[in-house]
Structures are given as C-alpha cells and as structure tokens.
Scaffold this active site. Structure first.
Site, PDB file in Angstrom:
ATOM      1  N   LYS A  14       0.880  -1.241  -0.027  1.00 29.65           N
ATOM      2  CA  LYS A  14       0.006  -0.099  -0.061  1.00 29.65           C
ATOM      3  C   LYS A  14       0.957   1.468   0.014  1.00 29.65           C
ATOM      4  O   LYS A  14       0.643   2.297  -0.803  1.00 29.65           O
ATOM      5  CB  LYS A  14      -0.952   0.058   1.139  1.00 29.65           C
ATOM      6  CG  LYS A  14      -1.850  -1.094   1.058  1.00 29.65           C
ATOM      7  CD  LYS A  14      -2.907  -1.142   2.303  1.00 29.65           C
ATOM      8  CE  LYS A  14      -2.373  -1.158   3.887  1.00 29.65           C
ATOM      9  NZ  LYS A  14      -1.525  -2.360   3.935  1.00 29.65           N
ATOM     10  N   ARG A  89     -10.712   0.509   8.814  1.00 31.56           N
ATOM     11  CA  ARG A  89     -10.113  -0.906   9.143  1.00 31.56           C
ATOM     12  C   ARG A  89     -11.453  -1.774   9.683  1.00 31.56           C
ATOM     13  O   ARG A  89     -11.244  -2.945   9.841  1.00 31.56           O
ATOM     14  CB  ARG A  89      -9.065  -0.958  10.124  1.00 31.56           C
ATOM     15  CG  ARG A  89      -7.714  -0.624   9.642  1.00 31.56           C
ATOM     16  CD  ARG A  89      -6.734  -0.722  10.460  1.00 31.56           C
ATOM     17  NE  ARG A  89      -5.240  -0.582   9.839  1.00 31.56           N
ATOM     18  CZ  ARG A  89      -4.398  -0.623  10.417  1.00 31.56           C
ATOM     19  NH1 ARG A  89      -4.218  -0.406  11.625  1.00 31.56           N
ATOM     20  NH2 ARG A  89      -2.919  -0.384   9.799  1.00 31.56           N
ATOM     21  N   ARG A 128      11.165  -5.808   5.152  1.00 33.94           N
ATOM     22  CA  ARG A 128      10.969  -4.719   5.661  1.00 33.94           C
ATOM     23  C   ARG A 128      11.421  -4.433   6.932  1.00 33.94           C
ATOM     24  O   ARG A 128      12.133  -3.382   7.253  1.00 33.94           O
ATOM     25  CB  ARG A 128       9.587  -4.350   5.540  1.00 33.94           C
ATOM     26  CG  ARG A 128       9.329  -2.748   5.741  1.00 33.94           C
ATOM     27  CD  ARG A 128       7.882  -2.429   5.396  1.00 33.94           C
ATOM     28  NE  ARG A 128       6.988  -2.935   6.523  1.00 33.94           N
ATOM     29  CZ  ARG A 128       5.687  -2.757   6.390  1.00 33.94           C
ATOM     30  NH1 ARG A 128       5.117  -2.188   5.339  1.00 33.94           N
ATOM     31  NH2 ARG A 128       4.724  -3.226   7.377  1.00 33.94           N
ATOM     32  N   ARG A 134      10.869  -1.584  12.380  1.00 34.19           N
ATOM     33  CA  ARG A 134       9.623  -0.972  12.742  1.00 34.19           C
ATOM     34  C   ARG A 134       9.090  -2.215  13.920  1.00 34.19           C
ATOM     35  O   ARG A 134       9.409  -3.178  13.518  1.00 34.19           O
ATOM     36  CB  ARG A 134       8.576  -1.014  11.630  1.00 34.19           C
ATOM     37  CG  ARG A 134       8.446   0.445  11.016  1.00 34.19           C
ATOM     38  CD  ARG A 134       7.699   0.413   9.840  1.00 34.19           C
ATOM     39  NE  ARG A 134       6.388  -0.111  10.054  1.00 34.19           N
ATOM     40  CZ  ARG A 134       5.319  -0.037   9.127  1.00 34.19           C
ATOM     41  NH1 ARG A 134       5.549   0.390   8.072  1.00 34.19           N
ATOM     42  NH2 ARG A 134       4.113  -0.492   9.332  1.00 34.19           N
ATOM     43  N   ARG A 145      -0.987  -8.847  13.338  1.00 35.01           N
ATOM     44  CA  ARG A 145      -1.399  -7.831  12.575  1.00 35.01           C
ATOM     45  C   ARG A 145      -2.187  -8.484  11.500  1.00 35.01           C
ATOM     46  O   ARG A 145      -3.251  -8.072  10.714  1.00 35.01           O
ATOM     47  CB  ARG A 145      -0.484  -6.799  12.148  1.00 35.01           C
ATOM     48  CG  ARG A 145       0.077  -5.919  13.217  1.00 35.01           C
ATOM     49  CD  ARG A 145       1.198  -5.135  12.886  1.00 35.01           C
ATOM     50  NE  ARG A 145       1.189  -4.257  11.591  1.00 35.01           N
ATOM     51  CZ  ARG A 145       2.079  -4.151  10.571  1.00 35.01           C
ATOM     52  NH1 ARG A 145       2.957  -4.686  10.668  1.00 35.01           N
ATOM     53  NH2 ARG A 145       1.478  -3.284   9.457  1.00 35.01           N
TER      54      ARG A 145
END
Length: 189
Positions: A14, A89, A128, A134, A145
């Site tokens: 995204k 969401r 990532r 992160r 998640r």
C-alpha cells in the site's frame, strides 16, 4: 474530488503504490500508520497513548483514529483528493468516514484491494523489518496484525462492494505492473 481507499493486509504494498499514485494523480496521502508513527516520534499526548497499542500489534480505537483523520482532512482543504492507506479498518470506521466526507460534500470514489497471500506477506515484512526496524513488523506482532486483517479488517470490503465501489488488483508481481493495473482501475473512475 478523487478519494481512494487503498486496501490490503500489512505488507501488501500500500505504501509503495500510494507514493506512485500520489505523484500521478496529485492526491494527498493519508496513512493512519504514518500519522500514528509521527505522533509517537514527536511524543505528543496522542503518540504516548497509541505507542503501546501499536507496539502490541493492536488496532487503535476508532474514536482516536477518526479524530486524527478528520483533523488531517481539515488541514488540507485545497487537496484535489485523498488516498486513504490503512483506513478504514472496520465497518464502523467506513461508516464514520462516509458520514464525514458527505458532510464535506464529497465521498469515496473507489476502493482498491491489493490481493496478496499470507506467505508473500510474511516474506515482504521480514525484509522490511530488517531495513526499517519497525516495532510492528517484528514476527510476533506481524502475525497478530495479519490475523487482525483477515479476521476483522477484510470485512470492510463487502461494505464497499455493496456500494459498487470495490475493485481488486493482484498485489503480487513487479511494482510497475501492479501500478499499471491500479491506474487502469482509477482511470475508469
């Protein structure tokens, strides 16, 4: 005004695709994740409140998310349109967004879902996490998640499908191919 929701699970691409769409269509990007991370980085009261929620891999409550989103929209009155990344969401968030946009004489133009399977997501986010570090990309948080997405968030799609606003694009492949597929959908709006 062109208002798009780019939809997909964590790691679907995204953010990557949003950047390309913003350049092409001169849209203002609204990423709830980026907003939250900005508040956390700046140690705002909201940032302190949501920091632990996000670090645990949970969703921030609707009331906080919607208030931040409304503030962002109001701060950009001259935008040609918005691309919503990571929001809504829940069906409640989608309803609240529709209500807010309607009160401002606009609406969601279309919702594009990036289809990516769970195996591909896990590989992408692992890469990532190595680069970004992160907290919400750590393996234990990631699984939570992804489960949140497939257990709860995906139920937003039928809400937009009933409005005739949902399109799906294969999110696996070359970035440019996916981008071209997205622009074909958007150009039809």
């Amino acid at each position: 005004m062109l208002n798009l929701v780019l939809f997909g699970p964590p790691g679907a691409g995204k953010g990557t695709q949003s950047s390309k769409l913003i350049d092409k269509y001169s849209l203002h990007h609204i990423s709830t994740g980026d907003m939250f991370r900005g508040h956390i980085k700046n140690q705002t009261p909201l940032g302190k409140e949501v920091s632990q929620i996000i670090a645990d891999g949970n969703l921030v409550p609707d009331s906080i998310t919607i208030s931040m989103l409304e503030e962002e929209l109001k701060n950009n009155p001259d935008a040609k349109g918005f691309i919503f990344d990571g929001f809504p969401r829940t069906v409640a968030q989608a309803e609240a967004l529709d209500k807010f946009l309607e009160a401002n004489n606009t609406s969601i133009t279309g919702v594009i879902a990036l289809d990516v399977d769970e195996n591909e997501l896990t590989q992408r986010i692992a890469k990532r996490q190595e680069i970004s570090g992160r907290a919400d990309d750590a393996a234990d948080k990631l699984q939570k998640r992804i489960e949140e997405y497939f257990g709860k968030t995906i139920h937003v799609l039928p809400y937009y499908e009933q409005q005739g606003k949902l399109s799906k694009v294969n999110g696996i492949g070359e970035i440019e191919t996916i981008f071209n597929d997205l622009t074909q959908v958007i150009d039809n709006y």
